[in-house]
Design a protein around this motif. Sequence first.
Motif, PDB file in Angstrom:
ATOM      1  N   ASN A 154       0.824  -1.208   0.000  1.00 16.52           N
ATOM      2  CA  ASN A 154       0.000   0.000   0.000  1.00 16.52           C
ATOM      3  C   ASN A 154       0.861   1.262   0.000  1.00 16.52           C
ATOM      4  O   ASN A 154       0.497   2.266  -0.612  1.00 16.52           O
ATOM      5  N   ASP A 155       2.015   1.229   0.673  1.00 13.40           N
ATOM      6  CA  ASP A 155       2.906   2.386   0.686  1.00 13.40           C
ATOM      7  C   ASP A 155       3.483   2.639  -0.703  1.00 13.40           C
ATOM      8  O   ASP A 155       3.596   3.786  -1.143  1.00 13.40           O
ATOM      9  N   TYR A 156       3.857   1.580  -1.387  1.00  9.91           N
ATOM     10  CA  TYR A 156       4.356   1.698  -2.761  1.00  9.91           C
ATOM     11  C   TYR A 156       3.266   2.297  -3.661  1.00  9.91           C
ATOM     12  O   TYR A 156       3.530   3.203  -4.443  1.00  9.91           O
ATOM     13  N   ALA A 157       2.054   1.800  -3.523  1.00  6.91           N
ATOM     14  CA  ALA A 157       0.947   2.312  -4.335  1.00  6.91           C
ATOM     15  C   ALA A 157       0.722   3.799  -4.055  1.00  6.91           C
ATOM     16  O   ALA A 157       0.515   4.589  -4.988  1.00  6.91           O
ATOM     17  N   ASP A 158       0.768   4.183  -2.787  1.00 14.57           N
ATOM     18  CA  ASP A 158       0.560   5.589  -2.428  1.00 14.57           C
ATOM     19  C   ASP A 158       1.631   6.497  -3.024  1.00 14.57           C
ATOM     20  O   ASP A 158       1.353   7.639  -3.388  1.00 14.57           O
ATOM     21  N   ALA A 159       2.856   5.997  -3.152  1.00 10.44           N
ATOM     22  CA  ALA A 159       3.957   6.804  -3.676  1.00 10.44           C
ATOM     23  C   ALA A 159       3.768   7.151  -5.152  1.00 10.44           C
ATOM     24  O   ALA A 159       4.382   8.096  -5.649  1.00 10.44           O
ATOM     25  N   LYS A 160       2.921   6.428  -5.851  1.00 10.54           N
ATOM     26  CA  LYS A 160       2.665   6.691  -7.269  1.00 10.54           C
ATOM     27  C   LYS A 160       1.513   7.669  -7.479  1.00 10.54           C
ATOM     28  O   LYS A 160       1.235   8.065  -8.617  1.00 10.54           O
ATOM     29  N   THR A 161       0.866   8.099  -6.406  1.00 11.04           N
ATOM     30  CA  THR A 161      -0.376   8.858  -6.510  1.00 11.04           C
ATOM     31  C   THR A 161      -0.247  10.130  -7.335  1.00 11.04           C
ATOM     32  O   THR A 161      -1.104  10.417  -8.178  1.00 11.04           O
ATOM     33  N   ASP A 162       0.795  10.940  -7.119  1.00  6.62           N
ATOM     34  CA  ASP A 162       0.910  12.216  -7.833  1.00  6.62           C
ATOM     35  C   ASP A 162       0.991  12.007  -9.342  1.00  6.62           C
ATOM     36  O   ASP A 162       0.345  12.725 -10.110  1.00  6.62           O
ATOM     37  N   VAL A 163       1.765  11.023  -9.767  1.00  9.60           N
ATOM     38  CA  VAL A 163       1.899  10.763 -11.204  1.00  9.60           C
ATOM     39  C   VAL A 163       0.587  10.231 -11.767  1.00  9.60           C
ATOM     40  O   VAL A 163       0.137  10.658 -12.831  1.00  9.60           O
TER      41      VAL A 163
END
Length: 177
Positions: A154-163
């Motif tokens: 979930n942390d990895y997924a959240d890190a892609k949010t802006d893009v």
Amino acid sequence: MTTVEIVGGPEALEITLHDYDPRWPDVFVEHRNRIREALAPSVVEIEHIGSTSVPGLAAKPIVDIVVAVDDITAEEDYLEPLIAVGYELRVREPGHRLVRTPARDVHVHLYERGAAAIDEYLLLRDHLRRDADDCALYERTKRSLLTRRWDDMNDYADAKTDVITAVKERARAARTE
């Protein structure tokens, strides 16, 4: 307050990207058929989403599927049948359930029919299939995130949010052109 139940708690994992595998659509079809059979006679919408649904895009080797059900709160209508055919409950939160295979190579996201999240998944998928520049940007972003250690998917997924948000904004703009 939103309650999210992560069955089994956070899982440390090593995230790797694989070159596009032309077998991923076949894996989707196999699971679409399994899901459709398990949930019959209900009519559900089933779509291949995520990076494995975009030809040519490097991805984690996890096939993501979204399923629209009539009533997300009526778990007896869909959760029990999916568990009976081998899926395991991983996430329960308002408006969303996630089941996956024991091998963790297929994730099935369940939402109520008409949920905005389904449209968002399809917007991103369809745009990445059509726009080579945004597809390349998304892949570069994912590759750059691999340099970090992730304690939870979930942390990895959240890190892609802006893009992802920027790509979806361009996708919406392209719809109106």
